[in-house]
Write a protein that holds these residues in place. Sequence first.
Motif, PDB file in Angstrom:
ATOM      1  N   LEU A  78       0.835  -1.210   0.000  1.00 31.93           N
ATOM      2  CA  LEU A  78       0.000   0.000   0.000  1.00 31.93           C
ATOM      3  C   LEU A  78       0.867   1.256   0.000  1.00 31.93           C
ATOM      4  O   LEU A  78       0.583   2.213  -0.732  1.00 31.93           O
ATOM      5  N   GLY A  79       1.925   1.263   0.787  1.00 28.06           N
ATOM      6  CA  GLY A  79       2.806   2.431   0.853  1.00 28.06           C
ATOM      7  C   GLY A  79       3.483   2.723  -0.473  1.00 28.06           C
ATOM      8  O   GLY A  79       3.560   3.883  -0.906  1.00 28.06           O
ATOM      9  N   LEU A  80       3.999   1.683  -1.140  1.00 25.68           N
ATOM     10  CA  LEU A  80       4.637   1.910  -2.446  1.00 25.68           C
ATOM     11  C   LEU A  80       3.620   2.370  -3.487  1.00 25.68           C
ATOM     12  O   LEU A  80       3.930   3.202  -4.339  1.00 25.68           O
ATOM     13  N   TYR A  81       2.409   1.847  -3.402  1.00 26.34           N
ATOM     14  CA  TYR A  81       1.369   2.285  -4.330  1.00 26.34           C
ATOM     15  C   TYR A  81       1.056   3.766  -4.120  1.00 26.34           C
ATOM     16  O   TYR A  81       0.935   4.529  -5.085  1.00 26.34           O
ATOM     17  N   LEU A  82       0.945   4.176  -2.865  1.00 26.18           N
ATOM     18  CA  LEU A  82       0.672   5.585  -2.579  1.00 26.18           C
ATOM     19  C   LEU A  82       1.825   6.480  -3.008  1.00 26.18           C
ATOM     20  O   LEU A  82       1.607   7.572  -3.551  1.00 26.18           O
ATOM     21  N   GLY A 105      10.864   5.581  -1.576  1.00 27.76           N
ATOM     22  CA  GLY A 105      10.387   4.196  -1.637  1.00 27.76           C
ATOM     23  C   GLY A 105      11.430   3.213  -1.141  1.00 27.76           C
ATOM     24  O   GLY A 105      11.101   2.250  -0.444  1.00 27.76           O
ATOM     25  N   LEU A 106      12.688   3.452  -1.487  1.00 22.03           N
ATOM     26  CA  LEU A 106      13.759   2.575  -1.003  1.00 22.03           C
ATOM     27  C   LEU A 106      13.912   2.681   0.511  1.00 22.03           C
ATOM     28  O   LEU A 106      14.123   1.674   1.196  1.00 22.03           O
ATOM     29  N   GLY A 107      13.802   3.892   1.046  1.00 19.72           N
ATOM     30  CA  GLY A 107      13.878   4.067   2.493  1.00 19.72           C
ATOM     31  C   GLY A 107      12.723   3.375   3.200  1.00 19.72           C
ATOM     32  O   GLY A 107      12.914   2.713   4.231  1.00 19.72           O
ATOM     33  N   PHE A 108      11.520   3.506   2.641  1.00 23.36           N
ATOM     34  CA  PHE A 108      10.351   2.841   3.211  1.00 23.36           C
ATOM     35  C   PHE A 108      10.517   1.323   3.161  1.00 23.36           C
ATOM     36  O   PHE A 108      10.171   0.615   4.116  1.00 23.36           O
ATOM     37  N   SER A 109      11.049   0.817   2.063  1.00 23.94           N
ATOM     38  CA  SER A 109      11.273  -0.618   1.943  1.00 23.94           C
ATOM     39  C   SER A 109      12.292  -1.105   2.964  1.00 23.94           C
ATOM     40  O   SER A 109      12.133  -2.184   3.545  1.00 23.94           O
ATOM     41  N   LEU A 110      13.328  -0.314   3.189  1.00 21.07           N
ATOM     42  CA  LEU A 110      14.338  -0.693   4.173  1.00 21.07           C
ATOM     43  C   LEU A 110      13.740  -0.741   5.579  1.00 21.07           C
ATOM     44  O   LEU A 110      14.025  -1.670   6.350  1.00 21.07           O
ATOM     45  N   ILE A 111      12.891   0.223   5.906  1.00 19.76           N
ATOM     46  CA  ILE A 111      12.227   0.227   7.213  1.00 19.76           C
ATOM     47  C   ILE A 111      11.349  -1.018   7.366  1.00 19.76           C
ATOM     48  O   ILE A 111      11.345  -1.662   8.421  1.00 19.76           O
ATOM     49  N   SER A 143       3.970   5.876  -5.438  1.00 23.07           N
ATOM     50  CA  SER A 143       3.972   5.923  -6.905  1.00 23.07           C
ATOM     51  C   SER A 143       2.860   6.824  -7.423  1.00 23.07           C
ATOM     52  O   SER A 143       3.061   7.587  -8.375  1.00 23.07           O
ATOM     53  N   SER A 144       1.699   6.753  -6.817  1.00 26.42           N
ATOM     54  CA  SER A 144       0.581   7.610  -7.244  1.00 26.42           C
ATOM     55  C   SER A 144       0.883   9.075  -6.976  1.00 26.42           C
ATOM     56  O   SER A 144       0.599   9.935  -7.812  1.00 26.42           O
ATOM     57  N   THR A 145       1.461   9.361  -5.829  1.00 25.69           N
ATOM     58  CA  THR A 145       1.805  10.742  -5.503  1.00 25.69           C
ATOM     59  C   THR A 145       2.875  11.272  -6.452  1.00 25.69           C
ATOM     60  O   THR A 145       2.823  12.420  -6.891  1.00 25.69           O
ATOM     61  N   SER A 146       3.833  10.424  -6.785  1.00 29.06           N
ATOM     62  CA  SER A 146       4.879  10.825  -7.723  1.00 29.06           C
ATOM     63  C   SER A 146       4.294  11.142  -9.095  1.00 29.06           C
ATOM     64  O   SER A 146       4.714  12.088  -9.751  1.00 29.06           O
ATOM     65  N   ASP A 147       3.331  10.352  -9.518  1.00 27.26           N
ATOM     66  CA  ASP A 147       2.714  10.565 -10.824  1.00 27.26           C
ATOM     67  C   ASP A 147       1.891  11.850 -10.838  1.00 27.26           C
ATOM     68  O   ASP A 147       1.936  12.610 -11.802  1.00 27.26           O
ATOM     69  N   VAL A 148       1.164  12.107  -9.755  1.00 29.75           N
ATOM     70  CA  VAL A 148       0.322  13.302  -9.693  1.00 29.75           C
ATOM     71  C   VAL A 148       1.180  14.562  -9.551  1.00 29.75           C
ATOM     72  O   VAL A 148       0.921  15.584 -10.182  1.00 29.75           O
ATOM     73  N   ALA A 149       2.235  14.496  -8.739  1.00 27.34           N
ATOM     74  CA  ALA A 149       3.070  15.668  -8.484  1.00 27.34           C
ATOM     75  C   ALA A 149       3.977  15.991  -9.666  1.00 27.34           C
ATOM     76  O   ALA A 149       4.425  17.127  -9.814  1.00 27.34           O
TER      77      ALA A 149
END
Length: 102
Positions: A19-23, A42-48, A25-31
């Motif tokens: 869910l976090g990576l989806y959000l 995303g890499l930092g979130f994945s590491l956490i 990616s969506s925010t990156s596309d909109v911004a």
Amino acid sequence: MRFWLLMLGGLLIWAAHFLGLYLLSSTSDVARDDAGAWNGAGLGFSLICLIAIAGLCWRCIVWLRTKPTDETRAFGLRLGVAGGLLGGIGVVFQTLMLLTPA
């Protein structure tokens, strides 16, 4: 209830990671900002998420080494380790998307 969270924690973290990576990616596309910064987030979130899964697996393994007397509890701890490993593989697989060039 806490034992259920320990037993299913790896899978729950994997779902939260998806869910976090989806959000992100969506925010990156909109911004329409720099993709490198969003990939870094995303890499930092994945590491956490991977650190949290590793902590859950470690805790289950330590409790298994104390030889629980209840066989149901031992099964739940083994299930927690297996779910954590599966969740860790899923997190790594989903993170590979961030490492591929666009």
